[in-house]
Motif scaffolding. Sequence first.
Motif, PDB file in Angstrom:
ATOM      1  N   ARG A 156       0.821  -1.217   0.000  1.00 32.79           N
ATOM      2  CA  ARG A 156       0.000   0.000   0.000  1.00 32.79           C
ATOM      3  C   ARG A 156       0.857   1.271   0.000  1.00 32.79           C
ATOM      4  N   SER A 201     -12.758   3.320   6.380  1.00 31.54           N
ATOM      5  CA  SER A 201     -12.434   2.005   5.815  1.00 31.54           C
ATOM      6  C   SER A 201     -13.021   1.849   4.420  1.00 31.54           C
ATOM      7  N   ARG A 202     -14.237   2.340   4.224  1.00 28.36           N
ATOM      8  CA  ARG A 202     -14.870   2.243   2.912  1.00 28.36           C
ATOM      9  C   ARG A 202     -14.139   3.098   1.881  1.00 28.36           C
ATOM     10  N   TRP A 205     -10.982   1.343   0.835  1.00 29.44           N
ATOM     11  CA  TRP A 205     -11.330   0.214  -0.023  1.00 29.44           C
ATOM     12  C   TRP A 205     -11.631   0.679  -1.446  1.00 29.44           C
ATOM     13  N   GLU A 208      -8.277   2.015  -3.342  1.00 31.71           N
ATOM     14  CA  GLU A 208      -7.279   0.999  -3.678  1.00 31.71           C
ATOM     15  C   GLU A 208      -7.863  -0.205  -4.396  1.00 31.71           C
ATOM     16  N   PHE A 209      -9.158  -0.199  -4.666  1.00 34.76           N
ATOM     17  CA  PHE A 209      -9.820  -1.370  -5.264  1.00 34.76           C
ATOM     18  C   PHE A 209      -9.157  -1.777  -6.576  1.00 34.76           C
ATOM     19  N   GLN A 241     -11.996  -7.913   4.245  1.00 33.85           N
ATOM     20  CA  GLN A 241     -11.623  -6.783   3.388  1.00 33.85           C
ATOM     21  C   GLN A 241     -11.019  -7.396   2.129  1.00 33.85           C
ATOM     22  N   THR A 242     -11.770  -7.394   1.042  1.00 33.43           N
ATOM     23  CA  THR A 242     -11.385  -8.163  -0.143  1.00 33.43           C
ATOM     24  C   THR A 242     -10.058  -7.706  -0.753  1.00 33.43           C
ATOM     25  N   ASN A 243      -9.751  -6.403  -0.662  1.00 32.37           N
ATOM     26  CA  ASN A 243      -8.458  -5.944  -1.161  1.00 32.37           C
ATOM     27  C   ASN A 243      -7.321  -6.599  -0.389  1.00 32.37           C
ATOM     28  N   THR A 244      -7.450  -6.632   0.924  1.00 37.14           N
ATOM     29  CA  THR A 244      -6.466  -7.311   1.767  1.00 37.14           C
ATOM     30  C   THR A 244      -6.427  -8.796   1.466  1.00 37.14           C
TER      31      THR A 244
END
Length: 318
Positions: A156, A201-202, A205, A208-209, A241-244
């Motif tokens: 990141r 958080s949103r 997300w 960086e999606f 967290q799908t990115n993570t």
Amino acid sequence: MLDSLLQAHEGLIIFLLAISASLGVRLSTLYHPNLILSLVFKAIAEKVYRPKAASSYQLLSGTLGFFLPILTITVLTYAIISFAFYPNWLGGLVLFLCLDISHESRAKRISALIKSKQKVTARAVLQGMVARDVEKLTELGICKATIDSTALNTLRHFFVIALLYLTAGPYLALFYKLLLLCDHAWRQVMPPSSRFMASLSRMIWLVEFVPIRLLITCFSLLLRPKQTWHYIKYYGRHFSQTNTGWALSFFAANLHTQLAGPRFYFGERYEVMRVGAKAQPSAEHIQQLLGLLNQMRWLFIATSALLLVIINFIRLMA
């Protein structure tokens, strides 16, 4: 002729200089802007956060608490760069200040401490990297937390920021960096499940999606693609967290180890999906991670430079 070539490749030169400076010049944390900004965000949370307040209050105050100061800093930076004699070079300075690979040196130190059986000191070093509770972590827990934190922070704070700079300019890169600093500062004051942090958080997300998925897709084409996509299918897509989840799936596949898992925040246990079914991480896996990150970094720099040269050549020929 030389002046025209330098002008045509100015963006590439600035990018490479900023990257090189971030790798070779380590500013002290005592006077780095990140420290001041982190203290500002932490002070905002301590002043505004009310854990027993209504959910609507927490959502609104949390949204204003991160958006207003970050927007103000970004607008001021835009105004300063707009009136500068060399705006592109100031944009490169912003990139240099945003890039951060300091977690890698801490991870290397933790690996050495684990090998010498100094778990207490290793936990103390780890405490400066993560927001979770580390007092009761075993050697296995220290290694796993170190790998998770180092992999995600480097991805990141280096790769995503550099990609945002190349595709959208320094302002979005700065905006994203401030979001990350705010997130880390607030996690030291409140648990990550707090409604106060929901909007922050949103926003992280959303920003960086695309970059994370693009980076993981490109890297996985050259580094264990079959295993990576298998992990993304069974773990990454279902992570909280799908990115993570995508990122941890890639690193678990390439390190042949299991990552993530339950962790504690402020004494409370949070169930987090484990990623991977391989052996548990050790100090050797930390060293493998550092080598993998270095390989990814040079691959990214070489590919980015080549694409910029091609784009500039096409513009000159047009």
